[in-house]
Design a protein around this motif. Structure first.
Motif, PDB file in Angstrom:
ATOM      1  N   VAL A 121      -3.648   9.106   4.780  1.00 43.22           N
ATOM      2  CA  VAL A 121      -3.299  10.285   5.569  1.00 43.22           C
ATOM      3  C   VAL A 121      -4.541  11.134   5.837  1.00 43.22           C
ATOM      4  O   VAL A 121      -4.802  11.554   6.967  1.00 43.22           O
ATOM      5  CB  VAL A 121      -2.224  11.123   4.844  1.00 43.22           C
ATOM      6  CG1 VAL A 121      -1.993  12.423   5.594  1.00 43.22           C
ATOM      7  CG2 VAL A 121      -0.936  10.323   4.731  1.00 43.22           C
ATOM      8  N   TYR A 122      -5.318  11.362   4.780  1.00 43.41           N
ATOM      9  CA  TYR A 122      -6.547  12.154   4.935  1.00 43.41           C
ATOM     10  C   TYR A 122      -7.787  11.280   4.912  1.00 43.41           C
ATOM     11  O   TYR A 122      -8.877  11.734   5.207  1.00 43.41           O
ATOM     12  CB  TYR A 122      -6.683  13.151   3.791  1.00 43.41           C
ATOM     13  CG  TYR A 122      -5.601  14.194   3.728  1.00 43.41           C
ATOM     14  CD1 TYR A 122      -5.317  14.986   4.835  1.00 43.41           C
ATOM     15  CD2 TYR A 122      -4.890  14.411   2.556  1.00 43.41           C
ATOM     16  CE1 TYR A 122      -4.336  15.951   4.765  1.00 43.41           C
ATOM     17  CE2 TYR A 122      -3.916  15.377   2.481  1.00 43.41           C
ATOM     18  CZ  TYR A 122      -3.645  16.145   3.591  1.00 43.41           C
ATOM     19  OH  TYR A 122      -2.683  17.111   3.526  1.00 43.41           O
ATOM     20  N   PHE A 146      -1.123   6.636   1.616  1.00 45.40           N
ATOM     21  CA  PHE A 146      -2.512   6.187   1.624  1.00 45.40           C
ATOM     22  C   PHE A 146      -3.070   6.275   3.032  1.00 45.40           C
ATOM     23  O   PHE A 146      -2.487   5.748   3.972  1.00 45.40           O
ATOM     24  CB  PHE A 146      -2.597   4.738   1.113  1.00 45.40           C
ATOM     25  CG  PHE A 146      -3.941   4.394   0.564  1.00 45.40           C
ATOM     26  CD1 PHE A 146      -4.206   4.534  -0.779  1.00 45.40           C
ATOM     27  CD2 PHE A 146      -4.944   3.933   1.397  1.00 45.40           C
ATOM     28  CE1 PHE A 146      -5.447   4.228  -1.299  1.00 45.40           C
ATOM     29  CE2 PHE A 146      -6.185   3.632   0.889  1.00 45.40           C
ATOM     30  CZ  PHE A 146      -6.440   3.781  -0.456  1.00 45.40           C
ATOM     31  N   PRO A 151      -9.325   7.206   3.001  1.00 46.59           N
ATOM     32  CA  PRO A 151      -8.926   6.038   2.220  1.00 46.59           C
ATOM     33  C   PRO A 151      -8.524   6.387   0.790  1.00 46.59           C
ATOM     34  O   PRO A 151      -9.190   5.996  -0.167  1.00 46.59           O
ATOM     35  CB  PRO A 151     -10.175   5.156   2.257  1.00 46.59           C
ATOM     36  CG  PRO A 151     -11.301   6.095   2.444  1.00 46.59           C
ATOM     37  CD  PRO A 151     -10.775   7.268   3.200  1.00 46.59           C
ATOM     38  N   PHE A 152      -7.495   7.158   0.652  1.00 40.82           N
ATOM     39  CA  PHE A 152      -6.959   7.466  -0.671  1.00 40.82           C
ATOM     40  C   PHE A 152      -5.525   7.929  -0.496  1.00 40.82           C
ATOM     41  O   PHE A 152      -5.052   8.122   0.628  1.00 40.82           O
ATOM     42  CB  PHE A 152      -7.794   8.547  -1.370  1.00 40.82           C
ATOM     43  CG  PHE A 152      -7.891   9.845  -0.632  1.00 40.82           C
ATOM     44  CD1 PHE A 152      -6.953  10.842  -0.829  1.00 40.82           C
ATOM     45  CD2 PHE A 152      -8.913  10.070   0.275  1.00 40.82           C
ATOM     46  CE1 PHE A 152      -7.029  12.032  -0.148  1.00 40.82           C
ATOM     47  CE2 PHE A 152      -9.000  11.273   0.965  1.00 40.82           C
ATOM     48  CZ  PHE A 152      -8.054  12.254   0.752  1.00 40.82           C
ATOM     49  N   ARG A 153      -4.845   8.104  -1.626  1.00 44.04           N
ATOM     50  CA  ARG A 153      -3.429   8.444  -1.586  1.00 44.04           C
ATOM     51  C   ARG A 153      -3.292   9.959  -1.466  1.00 44.04           C
ATOM     52  O   ARG A 153      -3.678  10.695  -2.379  1.00 44.04           O
ATOM     53  CB  ARG A 153      -2.772   7.957  -2.868  1.00 44.04           C
ATOM     54  CG  ARG A 153      -1.298   7.642  -2.788  1.00 44.04           C
ATOM     55  CD  ARG A 153      -0.888   6.846  -4.015  1.00 44.04           C
ATOM     56  NE  ARG A 153      -1.298   7.530  -5.229  1.00 44.04           N
ATOM     57  CZ  ARG A 153      -0.532   8.393  -5.882  1.00 44.04           C
ATOM     58  NH1 ARG A 153       0.682   8.641  -5.481  1.00 44.04           N
ATOM     59  NH2 ARG A 153      -0.972   8.977  -6.969  1.00 44.04           N
ATOM     60  N   ILE A 212       0.848  -1.194   0.000  1.00 46.09           N
ATOM     61  CA  ILE A 212       0.000   0.000   0.000  1.00 46.09           C
ATOM     62  C   ILE A 212       0.885   1.245   0.000  1.00 46.09           C
ATOM     63  O   ILE A 212       1.830   1.331   0.766  1.00 46.09           O
ATOM     64  CB  ILE A 212      -0.922  -0.003   1.230  1.00 46.09           C
ATOM     65  CG1 ILE A 212      -1.893  -1.179   1.122  1.00 46.09           C
ATOM     66  CG2 ILE A 212      -1.700   1.299   1.336  1.00 46.09           C
ATOM     67  CD1 ILE A 212      -2.780  -1.339   2.322  1.00 46.09           C
ATOM     68  N   PRO A 213       0.584   2.193  -0.885  1.00 48.01           N
ATOM     69  CA  PRO A 213       1.426   3.398  -0.952  1.00 48.01           C
ATOM     70  C   PRO A 213       1.471   4.116   0.399  1.00 48.01           C
ATOM     71  O   PRO A 213       0.492   4.105   1.147  1.00 48.01           O
ATOM     72  CB  PRO A 213       0.723   4.273  -1.987  1.00 48.01           C
ATOM     73  CG  PRO A 213      -0.195   3.384  -2.724  1.00 48.01           C
ATOM     74  CD  PRO A 213      -0.495   2.214  -1.868  1.00 48.01           C
ATOM     75  N   ALA A 239      -1.647  12.074  -4.155  1.00 43.75           N
ATOM     76  CA  ALA A 239      -2.365  12.361  -5.395  1.00 43.75           C
ATOM     77  C   ALA A 239      -2.764  13.828  -5.444  1.00 43.75           C
ATOM     78  O   ALA A 239      -2.771  14.445  -6.513  1.00 43.75           O
ATOM     79  CB  ALA A 239      -3.590  11.470  -5.517  1.00 43.75           C
ATOM     80  N   ILE A 240      -3.088  14.398  -4.295  1.00 40.86           N
ATOM     81  CA  ILE A 240      -3.487  15.809  -4.270  1.00 40.86           C
ATOM     82  C   ILE A 240      -2.344  16.673  -4.782  1.00 40.86           C
ATOM     83  O   ILE A 240      -2.528  17.515  -5.663  1.00 40.86           O
ATOM     84  CB  ILE A 240      -3.889  16.226  -2.840  1.00 40.86           C
ATOM     85  CG1 ILE A 240      -5.086  15.402  -2.380  1.00 40.86           C
ATOM     86  CG2 ILE A 240      -4.203  17.702  -2.783  1.00 40.86           C
ATOM     87  CD1 ILE A 240      -5.562  15.731  -0.991  1.00 40.86           C
ATOM     88  N   ASP A 241      -1.147  16.406  -4.257  1.00 40.30           N
ATOM     89  CA  ASP A 241      -0.004  17.211  -4.697  1.00 40.30           C
ATOM     90  C   ASP A 241       0.282  16.995  -6.173  1.00 40.30           C
ATOM     91  O   ASP A 241       0.645  17.926  -6.886  1.00 40.30           O
ATOM     92  CB  ASP A 241       1.231  16.853  -3.868  1.00 40.30           C
ATOM     93  CG  ASP A 241       0.997  17.158  -2.395  1.00 40.30           C
ATOM     94  OD1 ASP A 241       0.252  18.116  -2.116  1.00 40.30           O
ATOM     95  OD2 ASP A 241       1.530  16.438  -1.541  1.00 40.30           O
ATOM     96  N   GLU A 242       0.108  15.757  -6.613  1.00 41.15           N
ATOM     97  CA  GLU A 242       0.360  15.503  -8.037  1.00 41.15           C
ATOM     98  C   GLU A 242      -0.594  16.299  -8.909  1.00 41.15           C
ATOM     99  O   GLU A 242      -0.213  16.808  -9.963  1.00 41.15           O
ATOM    100  CB  GLU A 242       0.205  14.009  -8.345  1.00 41.15           C
ATOM    101  CG  GLU A 242       1.369  13.185  -7.842  1.00 41.15           C
ATOM    102  CD  GLU A 242       1.061  11.709  -7.875  1.00 41.15           C
ATOM    103  OE1 GLU A 242       1.743  10.962  -7.167  1.00 41.15           O
ATOM    104  OE2 GLU A 242       0.133  11.300  -8.611  1.00 41.15           O
ATOM    105  N   ILE A 243      -1.841  16.390  -8.465  1.00 43.64           N
ATOM    106  CA  ILE A 243      -2.804  17.149  -9.262  1.00 43.64           C
ATOM    107  C   ILE A 243      -2.435  18.633  -9.238  1.00 43.64           C
ATOM    108  O   ILE A 243      -2.499  19.316 -10.254  1.00 43.64           O
ATOM    109  CB  ILE A 243      -4.231  16.898  -8.754  1.00 43.64           C
ATOM    110  CG1 ILE A 243      -4.606  15.445  -9.008  1.00 43.64           C
ATOM    111  CG2 ILE A 243      -5.220  17.824  -9.436  1.00 43.64           C
ATOM    112  CD1 ILE A 243      -5.888  14.996  -8.370  1.00 43.64           C
TER     113      ILE A 243
END
Lengths: 178, 266, 403
Positions: free
Chosen positions: A37-38, A35, A40-42, A31-32, A45-49
Motif C-alpha cells: 500500500v505504501y 502489502f 514493499p511492506f505490510r 502475499i498479505p 504493520a504500522i497500525d499494529e505498532i
C-alpha cells in the motif's frame, strides 16, 4: 506411449512453464493484503505498532491520584524528573483507572544510590549549568551530620529543597526575632 | 540537624488507606478517568490527537543535546520498562566518553547505562581533559541501510519517516543488524525477530512523547514535529546552533541530530 | 563489559591526530556475534557446489577431455551439496518457519532477497543437466532394475528409450546449453553471497567490491579441491586405478584459481593497509589482534603459502605419479580447510570488530547450540549421505555404468 523424445521434451518445458506460472499465481494469493500500500511492506504493520499499549504514563497521569505528591513535586526543583523513573511504570500500577499493582518505594541506602545517580560530582561529566552535584561524603561533612545519613533525611525526595528552604526561612526568622 | 517532617506523608497515607477501605469518598476518588486508555493523559505533542493523521504529511526529528546529558540512565530504564527489553539488548543506551590529555578516547557503557554511572573510571592512567555522556538510539535514517537490505520487507520506512519493524514478517536473518552502522538493532531472544528503537511510534501516534524523552530530567533528549513551528526541535533545527549526525560518511541521512557532539563521537 | 584496555598492541600511540583511538569499547548490541558458524558454512557449501560445477563445465562445455573420469561425479557432488545449502540458513534464521517470506515478498532493494529464486533456478538447471547427462546410462539401467528404482528411472528418462543418434545429439546440445547458462547461474549463486557481505557498508572489513570476486575464486578452489580429494580417496578406498591425466588437469586448474583467489585476498588486505582510511586502524588491529592466529598463521601461512609452494612444485617439476597423487590429495585437503578458515575469518572475523570502531568482541563457538559445532558437523555430513544414495541411483564413474 508413442510420443517421440522431442515431444516429451517439449511437454517437460510446458510443464515447467505451467508450474512457474502456477507458482507465481499462488504467490500472489499468499502475499498479505496490505502489502504494497505504501511500499514493499505490510501497511497493517504500522497500525499494529501504533496499537502496542503504552506502559509509561506521564507525570500528569500520576498527579490525579496523588495530589499530595503532585503539589510538592510540581513546586520543587525535581519537577522535571519522571515519577516513573523513581517508582516504576504506570502500567505496573494502574489499569482501567484502578490501582492494580504496588510500585516499589525506595528506602534508606537505595535512596542515596538513586540520588547519586544524578548528583554525584565524582563523575565529572555533569555540567554545573544543568545540575548541581555534591561530593560524598564531603556534603554530609559540610552539614556536620553523621556520614550514615541518607539524602532523604534532609531532602524531600519529591522537592529536594523543600525542607531546607523552610529551615532557612525559620532560622532567618529566628535570627530576626533575636 | 534532622529536618524531615514525616507528618504530611503519614496523613496522606492514612487518607489513602481509608480510601482503599471503601469509603464513599474513596470510590469517587478512584473513579477518576485514569483508565489504561492513554488518551486520558494530556497530549504532549500538539496536533496529533483529535485530527486525522495524514501519514504523508509528517516530519519528526529527534535532537540529543550532549551538553545537557548527565548520564543518569533514566532513558535507558524507561526504555527497558516500556518495551520489556530483554537483558543484554538495548534499544537505547548511554555511553560515557572520557578524553585524556593525550587525545586518547576511553569509552564505556556498563550494562548499556541502565544502572547509571555511579563511579568514575579508575583505569585511566593519564590526566583527564573532559568527560561526557552520549545517548544512543535509532537514527531513523532517511536512507536506511537496514530497510535496504531486509530481504522480506519486514523493516520499512513508513511514510511519516519512521523506520519500523514488522514483527510478523521478520524471518530473523539479522542482515539488518549487520547493515546498521549504529548497532541499534538486535534479535530479541524471546520473539526471535529483530527489534529496535521506534522512537516510541506507539506513543507518538497517541500524542505522547517517546518514553526516553519524557523521563529525561534535563531535557537532553528532545523530540517533536518539524511541521509544528512552535516545537522545540523545529526551533533548534531552524536556529544557528551546530547540529551533527553520527557517521555522516555512511550516507544514511539520520533524522537524529546531536547538539554539542565532539568529533570523537561515533 | 569492555572497559579494559586492549590487549593487542594496536592502541595507536603513533597516530596522535587520529580520532579513531581505541579503548576497546564495543557497542552493547555488538557483543553478540549474530552471524555465526552456520553463515560460515553456507558460503562454504555453495562454494563447493560452484567449484565442482566448474569441473563439470570444463568437461561438458569446454571439452577438456581429460576430466572425463570425474565429470559426472562432480555433477552429483554439486547436487548433493546444493541440496544442503539451505540447511545452514534455516538453522540460522530466528524464524525458520517464515522462510517462504523470502519467496513471497522479496524486497527489490535487498541483495539477500534473490536467494530463493537464484537457488531454485540453479537447482533446476543442475538437476536437468544430470538427467540429460545420465540419460543413456539410465535407459540401460532401466532394463536391468526392478521395483521403485525402475519407476524412478522411467520418470527421469521421461519414459523414453530413444537413444538414436538424433536424440543423443539433441541431448548433447541441451547439455551444452544448460551448462552454459549454469555457469553464470553458479557464479551468481556464489558471487552474490560475496556481495551480501561486500554490500554491507557498515562493516569496513566486508564492504569491498572485491568481496564477490574473492568469494567466487575461493569457491572454485574449494570445489575443485573437494573433487580432487574425493576422487583420490574414493579410488584408494575402492582400490581403483587413478587417472593421472585427470588429476594433473584438475591440479593445474586448481593452481590457476588459487593464484587468483590468493592474490585477491591479499590485494584486499594490502589496499586497506595502503589506503589507511579511517577504518584502516580497526582492520589492521583486527588482523593483528583477534585474528592474528587464524588469519596470518592458518589462512595465509599454512593455508595459502604452503599449498602455493606445493602447487608450484607440482606444476613446474616432473614428479612420479604416485607422489603426485599423494601431493594432490595433501594440497587439496589443505585448501579445503583454508577456504573454510577464510570464510570463518571473513564472516565471524568481520563481526568481531564493533561498529564503534573502538574495540573487538569475542566469539566462542558452542557445542550444542542450534548453530553450534555439533550442528556444523551434522550439516556437513548430510551431503555425503545424500551422495551415497545418489550413487545408488546414478553410478558415479564411467566404468560402473553397469551397461
Amino acid at each position: 506411449m508413442g510420443l517421440s523424445y522431442k515431444v516429451r521434451l517439449i511437454l517437460v518445458c510446458i510443464g515447467i512453464f505451467v508450474m512457474v506460472v502456477l507458482g507465481f499465481f499462488f504467490k500472489t494469493l499468499l502475499i498479505p493484503d496490505s502489502f504494497g500500500v505504501y511500499g514493499p511492506f505490510r501497511a497493517d504493520a504500522i497500525d499494529e505498532i501504533v496499537e502496542i499499549p503504552i506502559r509509561h504514563g506521564t507525570n500528569d497521569s500520576c498527579f490525579k491520584c496523588h495530589p499530595y505528591e503532585a503539589k510538592i513535586h510540581k513546586a520543587g526543583l525535581h519537577k522535571t524528573i519522571s515519577c516513573e523513573f523513581c517508582h516504576g511504570t504506570y502500567a505496573d500500577h494502574v489499569a482501567d483507572g484502578k490501582k492494580t499493582g504496588v510500585l516499589p518505594v525506595k528506602t534508606g541506602e537505595q535512596i542515596t544510590t538513586l540520588c547519586l545517580r544524578c548528583h554525584n560530582t565524582e563523575i565529572k561529566a555533569r555540567s554545573e549549568k544543568v545540575i548541581k552535584t555534591v561530593a560524598m561524603p564531603d556534603h554530609l561533612r559540610d552539614q556536620h551530620v553523621k556520614l550514615s545519613h541518607n539524602c532523604s533525611q534532609c531532602h524531600n525526595v519529591h522537592a529536594p529543597l523543600k525542607y531546607i528552604n523552610r529551615a532557612k526561612q525559620i532560622t532567618g526568622l529566628m535570627e530576626k526575632g533575636q | 540537624m534532622k529536618i524531615k517532617d514525616p507528618s504530611p506523608d503519614m496523613k496522606k497515607r492514612s487518607f489513602l488507606k481509608n480510601v482503599l477501605n471503601g469509603t464513599v469518598a474513596g470510590c469517587l476518588y478512584l473513579v477518576y478517568p485514569m483508565g489504561a486508555d492513554s488518551f486520558e493523559i494530556p497530549e504532549q505533542i500538539p496536533g496529533i490527537r483529535n485530527k486525522p493523521y495524514d501519514i504523508y504529511d509528517q516530519e519528526f526529528a529527534f535532537v540529543v543535546d550532549i551538553t545537557r546529558c548527565i548520564g543518569c540512565g533514566s532513558c535507558c530504564v524507561a526504555d527497558k520498562r516500556e518495551f520489556n527489553v530483554p537483558d543484554g539488548n538495548y534499544r537505547t543506551w548511554v555511553e560515557r566518553y572520557v578524553k585524556g590529555f593525550s587525545d586518547r578516547i576511553y569509552v564505556d557503557c556498563p550494562n548499556g547505562g541502565l544502572d547509571g554511572y555511579q563511579s568514575p573510571r579508575t583505569d585511566i592512567k593519564e590526566k583527564i581533559r573532559d568527560t561526557f555522556f552520549v545517548p544512543k538510539l535509532c537514527n531513523m535514517c532517511r536512507e536506511a541501510p537496514c530497510v535496504q537490505v531486509c530481504p522480506v520487507g519486514a523493516t520499512f520506512t513508513s511514510p511519516d519517516g519512521f523506520v519500523l519493524v514488522d514483527d510478523k514478517r521478520c524471518v530473523g536473518c539479522a542482515y539488518c543488524i549487520q547493515a546498521c552502522p549504529y548497532s541499534a538493532r538486535f534479535i530479541n531472544p524471546e520473539t526471535r525477530v529483530v527489534e529496535k528503537c521506534t522512537w516510541c511510534y506507539n506513543r507518538v501516534r497517541k500524542g505522547l512523547l517517546p518514553a526516553c524523552v519524557q523521563v529525561c530530567p534535563t531535557g537532553a533528549r528532545k523530540f517533536g514535529s518539524l511541521k509544528d513551528e512552535n516545537s522545540e526541535v523545529y526551533k533548534i533545527l531552524k536556529g544557528p546552533g551546530v547540529l551533527t549526525v553520527l557517521k555522516k560518511e555512511m550516507g544514511t541521512w539520520p533524522a537524529l541530530y546531536y547538539k554539542g557532539a565532539r568529533r570523537e563521537v561515533v | 563489559m569492555n572497559t579494559a584496555t586492549v590487549s593487542a598492541a594496536m592502541v595507536s600511540d603513533s597516530i596522535g591526530s587520529a580520532t579513531m583511538l581505541i579503548s576497546n569499547y564495543v557497542f552493547p548490541n555488538d557483543l553478540h556475534v549474530h552471524w555465526s558458524m552456520m553463515i560460515v558454512l553456507y558460503p562454504y557449501i555453495t562454494g563447493l557446489v560452484d567449484g565442482a560445477f566448474i569441473i563439470a563445465a570444463l568437461y561438458y562445455l569446454f571439452d577438456v577431455k581429460s576430466l572425463a573420469p570425474v565429470a559426472r561425479f562432480s555433477l552429483l557432488f554439486a547436487l548433493a551439496f546444493l541440496c544442503c545449502a539451505t540447511i545452514p540458513l534455516l538453522l540460522h534464521l530466528g524464524r525458520p518457519e517464515r522462510n517462504f517470506n523470502m519467496l513471497l515478498t522479496p524486497s527489490p532493494s535487498s541483495a539477500m532477497a534473490g536467494f530463493g529464486y537464484i537457488y531454485a533456478v540453479s537447482m533446476g538447471v543442475l538437476v536437468f543437466i544430470i538427467f540429460f547427462v545420465y540419460r543413456p546410462v539410465l535407459v540401460a539401467l532401466r532394463k536391468s532394475s526392478r521395483g521403485w528404482l525402475k519407476v524412478l528411472y522411467r520418470v527421469i528418462t521421461l519414459d523414453s528409450i530413444d537413444l538414436s543418434d538424433d536424440a543423443l545429439k539433441l541431448d548433447a546440445k541441451i547439455i551444452r546449453f544448460l551448462v552454459a547458462i549454469g555457469i553464470p547461474i553458479a557464479a551468481v549463486l556464489h558471487g552474490y553471497v560475496g556481495f551480501i557481505f561486500g554490500g554491507v557498508k557498515a562493516n569496513p572489513t566486508w564492504s569491498s567490491p572485491l568481496m564477490p570476486v574473492i568469494f567466487l575464486f575461493s569457491a572454485c578452489v574449494s570445489g575443485i579441491s573437494a573433487i580432487v580429494f574425493a576422487y583420490i580417496v574414493i579410488a584408494k578406498v575402492k582400490s581403483r586405478p587413478i587417472d593421472h591425466e585427470c588429476i594433473v588437469t584438475m591440479i593445474n586448474t586448481l593452481t590457476g584459481f588459487f593464484i587468483l583467489a590468493f592474490s585477491f585476498e591479499m590485494l584486499e588486505v594490502f589496499s586497506h593497509s595502503y589506503l589507511k582510511t579511517g577504518y584502516h586502524h580497526m582492520v589492521e588491529g583486527l588482523l593483528n589482534g583477534p585474528l592474528a592466529k587464524s588469519f596470518w598463521f592458518w589462512q595465509v601461512k599454512i593455508g595459502s603459502v604452503l599449498p602455493l609452494l606445493l602447487l608450484g612444485i607440482m606444476v613446474l617439476f616432473k614428479i612420479r605419479s604416485s607422489l603426485y597423487t599423494f601431493l594432490a590429495a595433501g594440497v587439496s585437503g589443505i585448501l579445503l580447510i583454508q577456504v573454510f578458515i577464510m570464510r570463518w575469518n571473513v564472516v565471524i572475523g568481520g563481526q568481531l570488530m564493533s561498529k564503534s570502531a573502538r574495540g573487538y568482541t569475542q566469539f566462542h563457538p558452542q557445542w550444542f547450540d542450534k548453530e553450534g559445532i555439533i550442528a556444523v558437523i551434522i550439516v556437513m555430513a548430510i551431503p555425503f549421505v545424500i551422495l551415497f544414495f545418489l550413487g545408488k541411483i546414478f553410478p558415479f564413474w564411467d566404468k560402473d555404468n553397469g551397461v
